[in-house]
Scaffold this active site. Sequence first.
Site, PDB file in Angstrom:
ATOM      1  N   CYS A  98      32.909  33.602  35.790  1.00  0.00           N
ATOM      2  CA  CYS A  98      33.929  33.142  36.735  1.00  0.00           C
ATOM      3  C   CYS A  98      33.323  32.837  38.102  1.00  0.00           C
ATOM      4  O   CYS A  98      33.884  32.055  38.870  1.00  0.00           O
ATOM      5  CB  CYS A  98      35.046  34.173  36.865  1.00  0.00           C
ATOM      6  N   ASN A  99      32.184  33.444  38.414  1.00  0.00           N
ATOM      7  CA  ASN A  99      31.582  33.257  39.735  1.00  0.00           C
ATOM      8  C   ASN A  99      30.387  32.319  39.760  1.00  0.00           C
ATOM      9  O   ASN A  99      29.920  31.961  40.840  1.00  0.00           O
ATOM     10  CB  ASN A  99      31.148  34.609  40.317  1.00  0.00           C
ATOM     11  N   ARG A 100      29.869  31.923  38.597  1.00  0.00           N
ATOM     12  CA  ARG A 100      28.683  31.060  38.608  1.00  0.00           C
ATOM     13  C   ARG A 100      28.520  30.309  37.288  1.00  0.00           C
ATOM     14  O   ARG A 100      28.960  30.775  36.237  1.00  0.00           O
ATOM     15  CB  ARG A 100      27.417  31.869  38.882  1.00  0.00           C
ATOM     16  N   GLU A 128      26.620  45.026  41.270  1.00  0.00           N
ATOM     17  CA  GLU A 128      27.524  45.263  40.134  1.00  0.00           C
ATOM     18  C   GLU A 128      26.751  45.096  38.816  1.00  0.00           C
ATOM     19  O   GLU A 128      25.921  44.203  38.680  1.00  0.00           O
ATOM     20  CB  GLU A 128      28.741  44.329  40.214  1.00  0.00           C
ATOM     21  N   GLN A 151      27.914  44.458  35.654  1.00  0.00           N
ATOM     22  CA  GLN A 151      28.454  43.609  34.593  1.00  0.00           C
ATOM     23  C   GLN A 151      27.634  42.336  34.379  1.00  0.00           C
ATOM     24  O   GLN A 151      27.534  41.825  33.265  1.00  0.00           O
ATOM     25  CB  GLN A 151      29.912  43.225  34.899  1.00  0.00           C
TER      26      GLN A 151
END
EC number: 1.2.1.70
Length: 419
Positions: free
Chosen positions: A50-52, A112, A114
């Site tokens: 979702c971020n990259r 993080e 994950q």
Amino acid sequence: MSLLAIGINHHTASVDLREKVAFGPDKLANALQQLSQHEAVNGSVILSTCNRTEVYCDVKSGARSKVIDWLSQFHQIGLEELKPSLYVYEEQAAIRHLMRVSCGLDSLVLGEPQILGQVKQAYSDSREQQAVDASLEKLFQKTFSVAKRVRTETDIGGNAVSVAYAACTLAKHIFESLEKSTVLLVGAGETIELVAKHLHANGCSKMIVANRTRERALTLAEQFDAQVISLQEIPNHLAKADIVISSTASPLPIIGKGMVETALKQRRHQPMLLVDIAVPRDVEAQVGDLNDAYLYTVDDLQSIIDSNIEQRKVEAIQAEAIVAEESAAFMSWLRSLQAVDSIREYRQSANEIREDLLSKALLSLESGSDPEKVLRELSNRLTNKLIHAPTRALQLAAEQGEPAKLTVIRQSLGLDELK
């Protein structure tokens, strides 16, 4: 052989653009197959979260623009929209970037864990499509060991930086063992679900879920074998709770001072921890005035989180040093492989020249030619053939005015040692 990493992330691109460039499960296999068939690409791994979105490739020389063009065409996004948000790393910079990403050093939440699982999944997906070549295989395996080293040698992931995790960390600090504690969870939304997961992971097996709607509470309770009650039943069960964690959307407090006071009497004043992470508050502020009641609000947790973020930044300095060291070492190893390939090719070329001239010399000897003449001709031809390429390189370096290149060639040929 050259390593390339191109991508966009939360630092460089809006959510809208990240959505356009994402590789969903329905697109990933096709994308990897296309890259495998691309003339400029030897191997590829696609990381899409979702971020990259990032594409890691082992490419032929000069393939940078070709891979960018492919990304643009695959998602049908114009280069003028894509390029301003795109970053490109090559060789050691690409290695370092992958290692930083995998260690959580480039994440929205610093450290993080994950992201490492997501990188491993991306690598696994690419292997399934037979898109991972030998260079990428070595790179990703090394990256996983570096991420493990960072987790072992630093405490970058050891401090709570989410409200849910901070609440659980606080409970662990106050109570010796969560395995023996009963936890009352008030609410059944996303935050409480995260809290429940953290509690369960830390050995807590006695949970009570209180929620306005029973259906949502049952869904959560089934995951953790928890008891379900309504909000109205909280007074009847509060005395059982060693820990109360509350997060609802109620406009008014659900747990009042009198309710807690009664529960503490029933508990014979055994301590009770109340963590109120709701805004507006679920627990009356006056509860904090009671002996044996320890009330923490979302503001208290935020101060813990802020402190932990600063601690992670300190740990990140050591993690960055590890990544710098390991990426440089891997690049050196990769270059040594390239040298081995060049040496093998050079030796093969010399052997082919030798075999060719030797065959001709043997034919001349079989036809009755003078052996001395044949040997002299063989040695002259062999010398001329072997020095042709170095001689031409020396001439070009001199003609093009490149003294540094000329010096390197001279050193490679050992000419300075002959003086």
